[in-house]
Motif scaffolding. Structure first.
Motif, PDB file in Angstrom:
ATOM      1  N   ALA A 236     -62.920  60.758 -10.420  1.00 23.80           N
ATOM      2  CA  ALA A 236     -61.715  61.614 -10.365  1.00 23.80           C
ATOM      3  C   ALA A 236     -60.471  60.791 -10.320  1.00 23.80           C
ATOM      4  N   GLU A 237     -59.591  61.451 -10.993  1.00 23.03           N
ATOM      5  CA  GLU A 237     -58.241  60.981 -11.190  1.00 23.03           C
ATOM      6  C   GLU A 237     -57.222  62.099 -10.977  1.00 23.03           C
ATOM      7  N   LEU A 238     -56.162  61.753 -10.290  1.00 18.83           N
ATOM      8  CA  LEU A 238     -54.963  62.628 -10.275  1.00 18.83           C
ATOM      9  C   LEU A 238     -53.706  62.119 -11.214  1.00 18.83           C
ATOM     10  N   THR A 239     -53.360  62.748 -12.468  1.00 17.86           N
ATOM     11  CA  THR A 239     -52.465  62.280 -13.184  1.00 17.86           C
ATOM     12  C   THR A 239     -50.966  62.550 -12.445  1.00 17.86           C
ATOM     13  N   PRO A 240     -50.088  61.655 -12.675  1.00 15.23           N
ATOM     14  CA  PRO A 240     -48.884  61.817 -12.137  1.00 15.23           C
ATOM     15  C   PRO A 240     -48.237  63.180 -12.085  1.00 15.23           C
TER      16      PRO A 240
ATOM     17  N   LEU B  78     -53.078  55.921  -3.250  1.00 15.48           N
ATOM     18  CA  LEU B  78     -52.149  56.981  -3.180  1.00 15.48           C
ATOM     19  C   LEU B  78     -51.101  56.191  -4.091  1.00 15.48           C
ATOM     20  N   GLU B  79     -50.506  56.698  -5.093  1.00 15.92           N
ATOM     21  CA  GLU B  79     -49.611  56.246  -5.948  1.00 15.92           C
ATOM     22  C   GLU B  79     -48.219  57.099  -5.849  1.00 15.92           C
ATOM     23  N   VAL B  80     -47.102  56.640  -5.583  1.00 12.63           N
ATOM     24  CA  VAL B  80     -45.777  57.276  -5.521  1.00 12.63           C
ATOM     25  C   VAL B  80     -44.834  56.631  -6.269  1.00 12.63           C
TER      26      VAL B  80
ATOM     27  N   THR C 155     -45.832  52.874  -6.472  1.00 13.41           N
ATOM     28  CA  THR C 155     -46.025  52.077  -5.578  1.00 13.41           C
ATOM     29  C   THR C 155     -47.515  52.625  -4.842  1.00 13.41           C
ATOM     30  N   PRO C 156     -48.323  51.792  -4.911  1.00 14.35           N
ATOM     31  CA  PRO C 156     -49.704  52.148  -4.502  1.00 14.35           C
ATOM     32  C   PRO C 156     -49.618  52.080  -2.874  1.00 14.35           C
ATOM     33  N   PHE C 157     -50.241  53.005  -2.210  1.00 11.83           N
ATOM     34  CA  PHE C 157     -50.743  52.993  -0.716  1.00 11.83           C
ATOM     35  C   PHE C 157     -51.988  53.025  -0.423  1.00 11.83           C
ATOM     36  N   PHE C 158     -52.488  51.926   0.170  1.00 16.47           N
ATOM     37  CA  PHE C 158     -53.699  51.695   0.597  1.00 16.47           C
ATOM     38  C   PHE C 158     -54.039  52.060   1.885  1.00 16.47           C
ATOM     39  N   GLN C 159     -54.534  53.171   2.387  1.00 18.17           N
ATOM     40  CA  GLN C 159     -54.438  53.696   3.748  1.00 18.17           C
ATOM     41  C   GLN C 159     -55.656  53.106   4.401  1.00 18.17           C
ATOM     42  N   ALA C 160     -55.536  53.096   5.713  1.00 19.79           N
ATOM     43  CA  ALA C 160     -56.704  52.999   6.688  1.00 19.79           C
ATOM     44  C   ALA C 160     -57.004  54.445   7.252  1.00 19.79           C
TER      45      ALA C 160
ATOM     46  N   ARG D 218     -42.803  61.960  -8.000  1.00 21.91           N
ATOM     47  CA  ARG D 218     -43.941  62.208  -8.585  1.00 21.91           C
ATOM     48  C   ARG D 218     -45.251  61.040  -7.747  1.00 21.91           C
ATOM     49  N   HIS D 219     -46.506  61.580  -7.971  1.00 22.48           N
ATOM     50  CA  HIS D 219     -47.431  60.865  -7.167  1.00 22.48           C
ATOM     51  C   HIS D 219     -48.883  61.100  -7.913  1.00 22.48           C
ATOM     52  N   GLY D 220     -49.726  60.241  -7.645  1.00 19.91           N
ATOM     53  CA  GLY D 220     -51.108  60.606  -8.318  1.00 19.91           C
ATOM     54  C   GLY D 220     -52.081  59.473  -7.746  1.00 19.91           C
ATOM     55  N   ARG D 221     -53.173  59.401  -8.551  1.00 24.68           N
ATOM     56  CA  ARG D 221     -54.272  58.371  -8.044  1.00 24.68           C
ATOM     57  C   ARG D 221     -54.826  57.889  -9.439  1.00 24.68           C
TER      58      ARG D 221
END
Length: 329
Positions: free
Chosen positions: A234-238, A268-270, A279-284, A297-300
């Motif tokens: 799965a991919e989320l384009t910006p 999540l990349e914003v 900027t990547p956000f690696f969430q717990a 803009r955001h995506g994955r």
């Protein structure tokens, strides 16, 4: 599945017992109907019908069956849209539901606004899945820090650490994973499966509204929620979000197989500033990123093979957002 004359026989399809329905009344007459239910591959889709207009035959058929508690012979033209809405199920679909569920039917003299969901009426179904839903809906939420408010004011985004405890996040994951494993979420192309505005998602949207209002510094309206079980690749384009997503919270629920440190390796990349990259956000588990979804803009990137990631998205709009444009999903 059809009997003589092209109608569906009562034995071919059954009334879905895993539903919440509201009959809207006026001077003792039923004038409207609002339904959502659990159904294989199409759970919690909204069905709104009125006694007037071209869909009146659908309204009258649905009302009769809901009041009687059983399906009735119907023409294919009536049956198909009621099956698509999950009001009617095939025997095979009925066997996929969790056992022991019962339809909840309520009557109300005051019609609800068309964008509101049956979050209260539907909660009895989620209690059957897990009694933890009441705890998740009512548990206290940590207040935002000055640093979190300042970050949002300066950059239109902020981390909101551990709005849900690890235990609460695990309880939420168990409920949505149970629905996913029973094929009770709605497939979205090749990205995965989702459910919109379900009672748990709406309960968390309601619970967190005061906190989000404190961060953004203004009164808000609850827009909508969706839980998404993303599948391999799965991919989320910006992109930027639509009008109903002025303020977006992305909450990491779980990742399979579980990462060793508990933190999702699927970021999540914003784009926090135009031209500066993402900027990547690696969430717990329980971590949330709040950002202006219509401005940043955001995506994955593509999700790893053999991996799945469960994410809850919550959306708000400003308090003066027009009724006519509210989300109706």
């Amino acid at each position: 599945m059809t009997g003589d004359g092209g109608t569906f026989t009562p034995g071919a399809l059954a009334l879905n017992p895993a539903g919440a329905a509201r009959l809207e009344m006026s001077e003792g007459r039923t004038i409207g109907l609002h339904w959502r239910g659990l159904a294989p591959r199409r759970s919690w889709r909204p069905l709104r019908l009125t006694a007037q207009g071209e869909r009146a035959p659908l309204f009258h058929a649905a009302r009769r069956m809901l009041e009687a508690g059983v399906a009735e012979p119907l023409s294919p033209a009536i049956t198909l849209p009621l099956w698509q809405a999950g009001l009617l199920l095939t025997p095979a679909e009925l066997s996929m539901l969790p056992p022991g569920l019962s339809l909840q039917l309520e009557r109300a003299e005051t019609p609800v606004a068309p964008w509101l969901t049956l979050e209260t009426a539907g909660r009895h179904l989620w209690r059957h899945l897990s009694t933890d839903i009441d705890l998740l809906a009512q548990a206290p939420t940590p207040q935002p820090t000055d640093a979190e408010r300042a970050c949002f004011a300066a950059g239109r985004w902020t981390w909101l650490k551990a709005l849900l405890t690890p235990h609460e996040t695990a309880m939420a994951a168990a409920i949505w994973r149970r629905l996913a494993n029973a094929s009770l979420l709605t497939p979205i192309g090749n990205r995965g499966d989702r459910i919109n505005n379900d009672p748990l998602g709406r309960a968390l949207l309601h619970r967190l509204t005061p906190v989000i209002e404190q961060v953004v510094g203004r009164p808000l309206r609850q827009s909508y929620s969706f839980a998404m079980d993303y599948g391999p690749g799965a991919e989320l384009t910006p992109h930027i979000d639509r009008a109903q997503c002025e303020y977006t919270v992305s909450l990491f629920i779980d990742y399979l197989p579980p990462p060793a440190d508990g933190r999702s390796p699927w970021p999540l990349e914003v784009e926090l500033s135009p031209g500066d990259g993402f900027t990547p956000f690696f969430q717990a588990p329980g971590d949330r990123v709040l950002f202006r979804g219509r401005e940043l803009r955001h995506g994955r990137p593509p999700l790893a093979a053999q991996a799945r990631c469960l994410v809850l998205m919550l959306h708000w709009v400003d308090a003066d957002f027009p009724d006519a444009d509210m989300d109706r999903s």
